[in-house]
Write an enzyme that holds these catalytic residues in place. Structure first.
Site, PDB file in Angstrom:
ATOM      1  N   ASP A 122       0.821  -1.214   0.000  1.00 35.63           N
ATOM      2  CA  ASP A 122       0.000   0.000   0.000  1.00 35.63           C
ATOM      3  C   ASP A 122       0.853   1.260   0.000  1.00 35.63           C
ATOM      4  O   ASP A 122       2.041   1.237   0.334  1.00 35.63           O
ATOM      5  CB  ASP A 122      -1.003  -0.017   1.162  1.00 35.63           C
ATOM      6  CG  ASP A 122      -0.341   0.101   2.519  1.00 35.63           C
ATOM      7  OD1 ASP A 122       0.243   1.156   2.802  1.00 35.63           O
ATOM      8  OD2 ASP A 122      -0.416  -0.862   3.312  1.00 35.63           O
ATOM      9  N   ALA A 123       0.230   2.370  -0.378  1.00 33.28           N
ATOM     10  CA  ALA A 123       0.960   3.621  -0.591  1.00 33.28           C
ATOM     11  C   ALA A 123       1.670   4.103   0.666  1.00 33.28           C
ATOM     12  O   ALA A 123       2.728   4.743   0.587  1.00 33.28           O
ATOM     13  CB  ALA A 123       0.010   4.700  -1.103  1.00 33.28           C
TER      14      ALA A 123
END
Length: 276
Positions: free
Chosen positions: A127-128
């Site tokens: 995830d970012a």
């Protein structure tokens, strides 16, 4: 106007649509599956929403987001050298090949090592908000096997959480908890647990609060699973770094940098998923 024609009759032979798209360099096989179910793919002018769908890449017209996919690359790609790159992903960078919102992505960060006309895509997701090891390749079969839960390839993470991880919380994380299944149209919940979890270090800080540095190992991961599991036991993740995929170690690769895998690293990954 919406396409009201019935879906094309199923083929009895051919290649799976998501594999054909992945081999043509559109995205990873898993991302192609999501795209198909989201209504972004047409075969011979008809929308495809259900899988499996078998196609003939040499003769079928396949469109992705309204653009015709050049399936000739699928065959040409097999003659090109395979690319295997590892990136130490910074925060704020997404683990997809493209983003309509224009956010920075992992593929753009390694394009200097990708020959013109070729393409790589990430294996699995990070995830970012997380950092660490991302593997990118144009080897569709290896990518699929590494990402598939049935292969049991372990991913290791270093996680910093606020507060102290109690014995009871450790037991809950190991036993498993139910999380909302965000990938299911029907909703519901899916059981998730950490394969291995152990406290590496406890840091005392009166001003910023205590932190626990934790090692976590997963074989199958749901969307933001580690963060959601720690939240369920009352702990907030401050940072999350992936440090290994199977035998492949991030090591001392600086944040934001990438390198090509060594031959022995590629061989070890292939052996882990019984490929070649």
């Amino acid at each position: 106007f919406p396409d009201r024609r019935p879906p094309p009759p199923p083929r009895e032979t051919g290649e799976r649509l998501q594999k054909a798209l992945a081999d043509a360099g559109v995205a990873s096989r898993r991302d192609c599956e999501f795209a198909i179910r989201a209504g972004r793919v047409r075969v011979n002018g008809r929308l495809v929403l259900e899988l499996p769908c078998l196609v003939d890449p040499a003769n079928d017209l396949i469109e992705f987001d309204g653009s015709v996919v050049d399936m000739r690359r699928q065959h040409a790609g097999r003659e090109r050298p395979r690319l295997y790159l590892m990136l130490n992903k910074p925060r704020g960078v997404i683990s997809t090949a493209r983003d309509p919102g224009g956010r920075p992505n992992v593929v753009a960060m390694v394009m200097a090592a990708v020959p013109r006309g070729d393409r790589v895509y990430p294996v699995g997701r990070l995830d970012a908000d997380s950092t660490g090891l991302v593997l990118l390749t144009n080897d569709g079969e290896l990518a699929h096997r590494l990402a598939h839960p049935s292969r049991g390839v372990a991913k290791e993470y270093r996680v910093a959480v606020e507060g102290e991880l109690s014995t009871e919380a450790l037991a809950q994380l190991s036993r498993g908890l139910y999380l909302a299944d965000v990938n299911s149209r029907e909703g519901g919940a899916k059981r998730a647990h950490l394969e291995k979890v152990r406290v590496l270090k406890r840091l005392r800080d009166r001003r910023r609060g205590d932190l626990s540095l934790v090692s976590v190992v997963l074989h199958e991961g749901q969307n933001r699973e580690i963060r959601r599991l720690f939240a369920r036991v009352g702990l907030k993740v401050k940072s999350l770094e992936r440090i290994a995929i199977g035998s492949l170690q991030l090591g001392r690769l600086p944040l934001g940098h990438f390198r090509a895998l060594r031959a022995n690293e590629v061989l070890a990954l292939k052996r882990a998923v019984h490929l070649g």
